[in-house]
Write an enzyme that holds these catalytic residues in place. Structure first.
Site, PDB file in Angstrom:
ATOM      1  N   VAL A   1      -1.356  -7.416   5.962  1.00  0.00           N
ATOM      2  CA  VAL A   1      -1.297  -6.216   6.789  1.00  0.00           C
ATOM      3  C   VAL A   1      -1.599  -4.974   5.961  1.00  0.00           C
ATOM      4  O   VAL A   1      -2.302  -4.065   6.406  1.00  0.00           O
ATOM      5  CB  VAL A   1       0.094  -6.080   7.443  1.00  0.00           C
ATOM      6  N   GLU A   2      -1.060  -4.937   4.743  1.00  0.00           N
ATOM      7  CA  GLU A   2      -1.163  -3.740   3.923  1.00  0.00           C
ATOM      8  C   GLU A   2      -2.568  -3.501   3.384  1.00  0.00           C
ATOM      9  O   GLU A   2      -3.085  -2.387   3.450  1.00  0.00           O
ATOM     10  CB  GLU A   2      -0.173  -3.835   2.748  1.00  0.00           C
ATOM     11  N   SER A   3      -3.175  -4.529   2.805  1.00  0.00           N
ATOM     12  CA  SER A   3      -4.408  -4.318   2.035  1.00  0.00           C
ATOM     13  C   SER A   3      -5.460  -5.386   2.236  1.00  0.00           C
ATOM     14  O   SER A   3      -6.496  -5.349   1.565  1.00  0.00           O
ATOM     15  CB  SER A   3      -4.055  -4.270   0.549  1.00  0.00           C
TER      16      SER A   3
ATOM     17  N   TYR B   1       2.798  -2.363  13.112  1.00  0.00           N
ATOM     18  CA  TYR B   1       2.870  -2.934  11.767  1.00  0.00           C
ATOM     19  C   TYR B   1       3.642  -4.251  11.733  1.00  0.00           C
ATOM     20  O   TYR B   1       3.153  -5.278  11.246  1.00  0.00           O
ATOM     21  CB  TYR B   1       3.523  -1.895  10.850  1.00  0.00           C
TER      22      TYR B   1
END
Length: 432
Positions: A138-140, A244
């Site tokens: 999800v982040e990167s 998120y």
């Protein structure tokens, strides 16, 4: 029967040693003074924590994973967040969204497999839910060399202030947020703290990781004052945060049930793919890779924390290596003289955050010489997760030069777009 003796073999393999405060990034001055030769760090089997983990997971009391076991299965066995959340409409929305493109998920899973064992090893050691190992999806998108428009960086997307608060040093030539080992330790420290802040509720902890603990607590207090439920699903959080947590849970559902969604996960044996090398001199990562007969970006892609492509022992004396080439790279590094430090200068991105671009000290290349460079470096085809800044860093040119010589009016890039790197390099050199 899988035995602990087989797993103990892993303790002799070359992977990270995590300290109690996260991933160690620096040696003490005393150690640095006596450290004359590169030293590969070896794994430590944390038997005490393993015993705790066994008590928490009855399945592990009968068998301990060995190197023949797949790391993905290790992830699946460590899931602890309620599976019923996968039925939530907000989660199902992203299950359907990502599930429409299984080939893309396979590519992301292949990228994840480079770091997966390292992350799962530490998550297991701490007794945390293995869902956390999926958070970089999800982040990167599991790209350690990536910046967001908000200035967040690395696998775990730390913003500068939070990174510094959790021990991630940041300077012109070095950014620990982009060190996969250091950032993983810091991220798990932060997540553990957030989990305690929100009384063991992992959904609230994850939401706070995205938008900040103060914002989450404020919304909890608002709901409580109105007699409303205070679970994640009932809070009035920013849109990004509301999406998120469901995104993470959607990745859990898709990866955890890959065959059902037509996804083929890469073969990922339960063994380290990365090693760490301690060395007390500046090392030109591109030059070392070439001398070892490897692709020039082999070490750059694993060590984006060294923003110039040359290591900085004053900030970190640890280099991340592909485990399979660790010994040959170690020998090349040992035989190489200390590299000269490149110049570092700052450029300003469209979003207003300072990013870094670099140039090597040495003779200026003419445009003719530049044209003779390997044809593969003449253009760059944008891949998912690329930013103009990461492309500029990879090719040693400024963002402004890339924009100017590719007639771009903004720093946004599209997947599949081809950028003329040679023109940007030549133009920048002539201008200087």
């Amino acid at each position: 029967m899988i035995t602990i003796n087989k797993y103990a073999l892993l303790a002799a393999s070359m992977l990270a040693v995590f300290t109690s405060s996260g991933c160690s990034s620096n040696m003490t001055k005393a150690n640095l003074a006596t450290q004359q030769q590169p030293v590969l760090r070896k794994a430590a089997l944390h038997s005490a924590n393993l015993a705790t983990q066994t008590a928490q997971r009855p399945l592990a009391s009968k068998a301990v994973l060995d190197e023949d076991f797949d790391t993905w299965e290790r992830v699946f066995r460590g899931f602890k967040i309620n599976n019923q959340y996968s039925k939530n409409p907000r989660v199902q929305h992203f299950v359907n969204y990502y599930g429409r493109n299984p080939a893309q998920l396979e590519l992301l899973s292949e990228r994840a497999s480079v770091f997966l064992h390292m992350i799962v090893h530490e998550v297991d050691r701490r007794g945390l839910p293995s869902e956390l190992a999926l958070l970089p999806f999800v982040e990167s998108a599991f790209d350690s060399d990536v910046f967001s428009h908000a200035g967040a960086a690395g696998l775990w997307q730390f913003i500068p202030d939070t990174g510094r608060r959790y021990g991630l040093k940041q300077a012109k030539a070095y950014d620990a947020r982009m060190d996969p080992f250091a950032a993983t330790g810091a991220a798990l420290n932060y997540l553990e703290k957030l989990n305690k802040d929100f009384n063991g509720d992992w959904l609230l902890a994850l939401a706070a990781y995205n938008c900040g603990e103060n914002r989450v607590q404020r919304e909890i207090d608002n709901n409580r004052a109105q007699g409303l439920p205070t679970s994640f699903w009932h809070l009035s959080l920013p849109k990004e945060t509301r999406e998120y947590v469901p995104r993470l849970l959607a990745f859990k559902e898709l990866i955890g049930n890959a065959p059902r969604y037509g996804i083929t996960l890469p073969n990922t044996p339960n063994q380290a793919r990365l090693a760490q090398l301690r060395v007390d001199k500046p090392v030109d990562l591109r030059a070392v890779a070439l001398q070892a007969g490897l692709a020039p970006d082999t070490l750059l892609s694993l060590n984006p924390c060294f923003r110039t492509g040359v290591t900085t022992p004053e900030y970190s004396n640890r280099i991340v290596l592909p485990r399979q080439y660790a010994h040959q790279l170690m020998q090349v590094i040992e035989d190489s003289p200390a590299a000269s430090s490149p110049k570092v200068y700052a450029s300003r991105s469209e979003s207003g955050y300072n990013k870094l671009a670099t140039t090597r000290i040495g003779k200026k290349r003419s445009s003719t010489q530049l044209a003779k460079l390997n044809s593969k470096s003449k253009t760059h085809t944008v891949r998912r997760g690329d930013t103009l800044q990461s492309i500029a860093q990879r090719h040693g040119v400024t963002v402004q030069a890339l924009m100017k010589y590719n007639s771009k009016h903004s720093s946004k890039v599209k997947v599949g777009e081809r950028l003329d790197v040679i023109a940007a390099l030549a133009g920048a050199k002539q201008a200087s």
